[in-house]
Design a protein around this motif. Sequence first.
Motif, PDB file in Angstrom:
ATOM      1  N   ASP A 106     -19.087 -21.414  27.354  1.00 32.23           N
ATOM      2  CA  ASP A 106     -19.698 -21.463  26.014  1.00 32.23           C
ATOM      3  C   ASP A 106     -20.684 -22.622  25.936  1.00 32.23           C
ATOM      4  OD1 ASP A 106     -18.181 -19.295  25.018  1.00 32.23           O
ATOM      5  OD2 ASP A 106     -16.473 -20.632  24.712  1.00 32.23           O
ATOM      6  N   PRO A 107     -21.776 -22.553  26.703  1.00 33.70           N
ATOM      7  CA  PRO A 107     -22.643 -23.723  26.871  1.00 33.70           C
ATOM      8  C   PRO A 107     -23.334 -24.169  25.590  1.00 33.70           C
ATOM      9  CG  PRO A 107     -23.696 -21.748  27.751  1.00 33.70           C
ATOM     10  CD  PRO A 107     -22.286 -21.370  27.424  1.00 33.70           C
ATOM     11  N   THR A 108     -23.500 -25.464  25.492  1.00 36.48           N
ATOM     12  CA  THR A 108     -24.305 -26.030  24.408  1.00 36.48           C
ATOM     13  C   THR A 108     -25.755 -25.603  24.575  1.00 36.48           C
ATOM     14  OG1 THR A 108     -22.840 -27.938  24.296  1.00 36.48           O
ATOM     15  CG2 THR A 108     -25.035 -28.185  23.319  1.00 36.48           C
ATOM     16  N   ALA A 109     -26.218 -25.604  25.816  1.00 34.94           N
ATOM     17  CA  ALA A 109     -27.576 -25.157  26.139  1.00 34.94           C
ATOM     18  C   ALA A 109     -27.517 -24.292  27.390  1.00 34.94           C
ATOM     19  CB  ALA A 109     -28.512 -26.343  26.353  1.00 34.94           C
ATOM     20  N   LEU A 110     -28.380 -23.302  27.439  1.00 33.88           N
ATOM     21  CA  LEU A 110     -28.441 -22.361  28.554  1.00 33.88           C
ATOM     22  C   LEU A 110     -29.861 -22.365  29.106  1.00 33.88           C
ATOM     23  CD1 LEU A 110     -27.119 -19.987  30.187  1.00 33.88           C
ATOM     24  CD2 LEU A 110     -27.938 -18.469  28.375  1.00 33.88           C
ATOM     25  N   VAL A 111     -29.997 -22.595  30.413  1.00 36.03           N
ATOM     26  CA  VAL A 111     -31.300 -22.581  31.083  1.00 36.03           C
ATOM     27  C   VAL A 111     -31.301 -21.423  32.073  1.00 36.03           C
ATOM     28  CG1 VAL A 111     -32.903 -23.844  32.556  1.00 36.03           C
ATOM     29  CG2 VAL A 111     -31.571 -25.068  30.823  1.00 36.03           C
ATOM     30  N   VAL A 112     -32.223 -20.479  31.916  1.00 34.06           N
ATOM     31  CA  VAL A 112     -32.273 -19.316  32.801  1.00 34.06           C
ATOM     32  C   VAL A 112     -33.675 -19.193  33.385  1.00 34.06           C
ATOM     33  CG1 VAL A 112     -30.444 -18.049  31.632  1.00 34.06           C
ATOM     34  CG2 VAL A 112     -32.764 -17.763  30.847  1.00 34.06           C
TER      35      VAL A 112
END
Length: 491
Positions: A411-417
């Motif tokens: 449940d990430p605070t921020a997601l980088v894809v």
Amino acid sequence: MTAVEAVDVTKRFGATVALAAARIRIEDGRTHALVGRNGAGKSTMVSILTGLARPDEGSVLFAGEPAPPLSDRDGWRRRVACVYQRSTVIPSLSVAENLFLNRQSDGGPIRWRRLRQAAQEVLERYGVAVPADRLAGDLTVEQRQLLEIARALSAGARFIILDEPTAQLDGPAIERLFGRMRGMKEQGVTMLFISHHLDEVYEVCDDVTVFRDARHVLTAPVAELPQADLVAAMTGDAVSLGERSDRPSPGEKVVLRAEGLTLAGQYEDVSLDVRGGEVLGLAGSGSSGKAAVAETLAGLRRADSGAAYLDGVPLRPGDVAAAVAAGLGFVPQDRGREGFVPLLSLAENATLPVAGRLGRYGTVSAPRQRAYATRMIDELDIRTSGPAQPVGELSGGNAQKAVLARALSNDPTALVVIDPTAGVDVRAKEALLGAVENAARGGSGVLVVSDDPDDLRVCDRVLVMFHGRIVRDLPRGWSDQELVALMEGIA
């Protein structure tokens, strides 16, 4: 005249039917596209057309003659070659050694000077502007592809399969590849082109064959097939990737921040803010530095100067484990090397970041692990035999969904894809981008790093990079032409 034909080919892997009486016929001197959703059977057909797999039923013909036995590798190499998305060039060997791999001599000692001279002549003949003695590991992706094409043509093959050749190329490199493809066609080379970018099919291909659910659906001249009909044939219905779905407006809190990040040779003075619930795009060509910025935020690279913050807390430079522990989800560009462990199951891969939470005293609860994996299989529409299937056995698009499932597991605070839908079909794109938006709906800040307008249309705004710098902050409503012009530095 027919150059290559597969007739009623059936191939099974255990209980899985990879091809069911599938067929394809490719006319001499034409560029033929093979398209279909992930798992449609394209990769299996490529394996059969290159002699890497034997069909359970059916046959393969070259110019009307039966294909050689699988044991006759030289016979296959003289007829067909494949340039795969993952390069088969051996990085520790020179360009010349790769070019004449398994053909360095006639059985006697290798005459290195003669080999390099012959290699240089072949490279010049096919327009590959690299020295024959250069280490292949130092070549760019584009140069490695051209080397593989030259190797195939020099071995006598006049039928070349290009499997997702543009997946790792930027705009100018793609145009150069297409120019070389047109030149090869003029020289009588027959090509099978596999791509999930349908605009590329319409740009360089004469004919197209569609596979769906392991079967042949249609073959038609590209010029006579509207794109909507092609998509419908691939998916069974009409699908279009539209604008950002109805999401709440982003919050005010910044969850991911970069301040003055600089990495020599990659990017300079990059600053950005991602708010909770926001999907921010970071666009640019392959040489823009955008992927290096994302890898710095995730800890894969260490910036020379500047800082990054997650939920207001500084991220430890060059420390992936610390970034994940702090609440950063990351989908890397190179899924095969950095995204998953092929021999581990889908359940094991998807729960790697949270394995410590799935049991007590250092153990992992198998039921809890399976429960999470089953939920992600349903939410992301992962086509698999079940949570226990090794990720290495999944098709490219489904493996990509498994990587995203892993990134979302904590449940990430921020997601980088990075390039979330590279090399996947229309339906897989829909599922992957839907999951990205769902993460934002749940309050995560999302950074989507891509040069694909379909990926970026879900974003609230897009930062455009050119030559290592952010040159524009585009609000919603941008056009493809405007975006591409900025990425290519012509706006």
